[in-house]
Design a protein around this motif. Structure first.
Motif, PDB file in Angstrom:
ATOM      1  N   ALA A  20       0.819  -1.215   0.000  1.00 55.53           N
ATOM      2  CA  ALA A  20       0.000   0.000   0.000  1.00 55.53           C
ATOM      3  C   ALA A  20       0.854   1.267   0.000  1.00 55.53           C
ATOM      4  O   ALA A  20       0.584   2.202  -0.775  1.00 55.53           O
ATOM      5  N   PRO A  21       1.913   1.361   0.835  1.00 56.06           N
ATOM      6  CA  PRO A  21       2.756   2.562   0.767  1.00 56.06           C
ATOM      7  C   PRO A  21       3.425   2.746  -0.592  1.00 56.06           C
ATOM      8  O   PRO A  21       3.566   3.887  -1.063  1.00 56.06           O
ATOM      9  N   VAL A  22       3.845   1.634  -1.207  1.00 58.81           N
ATOM     10  CA  VAL A  22       4.481   1.743  -2.527  1.00 58.81           C
ATOM     11  C   VAL A  22       3.481   2.240  -3.560  1.00 58.81           C
ATOM     12  O   VAL A  22       3.785   3.112  -4.389  1.00 58.81           O
ATOM     13  N   VAL A  23       2.262   1.675  -3.540  1.00 53.28           N
ATOM     14  CA  VAL A  23       1.221   2.142  -4.464  1.00 53.28           C
ATOM     15  C   VAL A  23       0.946   3.624  -4.246  1.00 53.28           C
ATOM     16  O   VAL A  23       0.825   4.404  -5.198  1.00 53.28           O
ATOM     17  N   SER A  24       0.847   4.021  -2.991  1.00 52.39           N
ATOM     18  CA  SER A  24       0.603   5.425  -2.666  1.00 52.39           C
ATOM     19  C   SER A  24       1.706   6.322  -3.211  1.00 52.39           C
ATOM     20  O   SER A  24       1.445   7.360  -3.843  1.00 52.39           O
ATOM     21  N   ALA A  25       2.962   5.917  -2.999  1.00 53.27           N
ATOM     22  CA  ALA A  25       4.096   6.733  -3.454  1.00 53.27           C
ATOM     23  C   ALA A  25       4.120   6.849  -4.978  1.00 53.27           C
ATOM     24  O   ALA A  25       4.358   7.940  -5.526  1.00 53.27           O
ATOM     25  N   MET A  26       3.842   5.754  -5.661  1.00 50.47           N
ATOM     26  CA  MET A  26       3.873   5.789  -7.124  1.00 50.47           C
ATOM     27  C   MET A  26       2.759   6.655  -7.687  1.00 50.47           C
ATOM     28  O   MET A  26       2.957   7.378  -8.675  1.00 50.47           O
ATOM     29  N   LEU A  27       1.585   6.599  -7.083  1.00 48.69           N
ATOM     30  CA  LEU A  27       0.496   7.451  -7.552  1.00 48.69           C
ATOM     31  C   LEU A  27       0.816   8.927  -7.329  1.00 48.69           C
ATOM     32  O   LEU A  27       0.536   9.774  -8.189  1.00 48.69           O
ATOM     33  N   VAL A  28       1.392   9.250  -6.191  1.00 54.52           N
ATOM     34  CA  VAL A  28       1.765  10.641  -5.921  1.00 54.52           C
ATOM     35  C   VAL A  28       2.816  11.107  -6.928  1.00 54.52           C
ATOM     36  O   VAL A  28       2.720  12.213  -7.487  1.00 54.52           O
TER      37      VAL A  28
END
Length: 411
Positions: free
Chosen positions: A355-363
């Protein structure tokens, strides 16, 4: 008076140079029949080590011989072009693989308005081209059609007629064998009118100077890099869209697999790979659109002809980058907040990192989109500034009284 200058590049062609020169000189009556009054034959001896030059000299004043140190196929042609006196310039190889008897037909097309006339070996006439080279030329033609958006059947043909006046438009061109595909690519992107005339082709006797793999790679590089200097978004955007489609296929494939019971659950490594592909696709596409605006600052002629506006301003996706970017940033932040709220970042979980990786990539994707939107706006303003400046300087004042007097007289 219209003259055709035929340039023949020659490197160690003592076995065939006399035959091709005689065939070129013999077309003069046919040229006059289509409106070309005179013929000039130029042989550029590109550092030959055999009797090529001596054989050409035997033709006397009927042929102009230019001798130079070896510069390559394209270099020899450019030397000939610089010395040609004709309004029309033609060229073909010295090994009699191309038929000079088709020059009158090609000149007629040029006189009718074509900027470049290509003798196409792939347009239906009898051709002895080997299968490997035929496949290669088909691939080059498809590639050129994709990057330029115009269908050309033989992008590498070595028999052409062109107007002298277009040389400043299509230059610079390489000195090597990729001279002709580079010419085709530049001409198409400059909006020049190209016409193809089917011609027969006879395979060269003896060993060809063309190396299929080495020169094939050189042709590919020439087409791609020339296209990049005119329409980067077609290359970068095409690759970017391809990566986005691949990412979508991975996600759809997983969804279908789960729905049919083939898969027991989501594969996090595959989802992570799809996300990486999506981010890379967005980055490449936005890079291509930004480069396209930069290109418009240099290709003034293409701007005047509207060649960079074929998609239409209202349909340009870069106008929507700002809200797409903000949406991605908000989604990224939202995913991270939800993950923390539902304890999905607990180190005890196998995929606490996801989830943190997905969040970072979307940002990061959102920041990329917003930045690309800002850059596109600035570059668009710069590209319009010169046009608007010219329009303001050339604006003609029309007195209002003239219109009033005309209205009164009409009444």
């Amino acid at each position: 008076m219209t003259m055709l200058s035929v340039v023949i590049p020659a490197y160690n062609e003592e076995d065939g140079i006399a035959a091709i020169v005689e065939r070129v000189l013999a077309i003069k009556p046919a040229l006059q029949a289509v409106g070309v009054d005179d013929l000039e034959c130029i042989v550029v001896d590109d550092g030959s080590q055999d009797n090529t030059a001596a054989i050409v000299q035997s033709f006397g004043e009927r042929v102009r011989l230019i001798r130079q140190q070896n510069r390559g196929y394209g270099g020899a042609l450019k030397t000939g072009f610089s010395q040609a006196r004709g309004e029309l310039i033609g060229f073909l190889d010295a090994d009699s693989t191309y038929p000079p008897e088709y020059f009158p037909q090609m000149c007629k097309a040029a006189l009718d308005g074509a900027d470049i006339v290509i003798g196409s070996r792939m347009a239906g006439a009898h051709s002895e081209m080997p299968l490997v080279r035929r496949i290669g030329n088909t691939i080059f033609a498809i590639m050129l059609s994709l990057v330029a958006g115009v269908r050309i059947s033989d992008s590498a043909s070595g028999q052409r007629v062109l107007r002298r006046s277009i040389l400043p438009v299509i230059y610079p061109l390489p000195n090597t064998l990729d001279f002709t595909p580079a010419m085709s690519t530049r001409a198409l992107h400059e909006g020049l009118r190209m016409v193809e005339i089917p011609i027969p082709y006879r395979e060269r006797s003896g060993r060809s100077k063309l190396h299929v793999v080495r020169d094939g790679l050189r042709f590919t590089k020439s087409i791609v890099w020339t296209a990049l200097t005119y329409n980067p978004v077609r290359i970068f955007g095409g690759v970017g869209l391809g990566l986005l489609m691949l990412a979508l296929l991975i996600i759809v494939g997983q969804s279908i697999g789960i729905g049919l019971g083939i898969l027991s659950g989501w594969s996090f490594p595959q989802l992570f790979g799809a996300l990486v592909l999506a981010v890379a696709g967005v980055t490449l596409y936005t890079t291509g659109t930004s480069f396209s605006y930069l290109v418009t600052l240099f290709h003034k002629r293409a701007i005047r002809q509207g060649l960079f506006g074929r998609r239409g301003n209202g349909r340009r996706i870069e106008r929507h980058y700002w809200w797409l970017g903000l949406l991605a940033i908000i989604d990224g932040i939202g995913i991270y907040i939800a993950a923390v709220a539902f304890d999905l970042t607990n180190p005890a979980l196998n995929y606490s990192w996801f989830a943190p990786v997905v969040s970072a990539m979307l940002v990061l994707m959102g920041v990329q989109l917003v930045s690309a939107w800002g850059l596109a706006r600035v570059l668009a303003e710069l590209s319009r500034r010169e046009h608007e400046q010219t329009a303001d300087l050339n604006w003609t004042y029309t007195p209002l009284t003239t219109s009033i007097e005309a209205t009164t007289q009409t009444a």
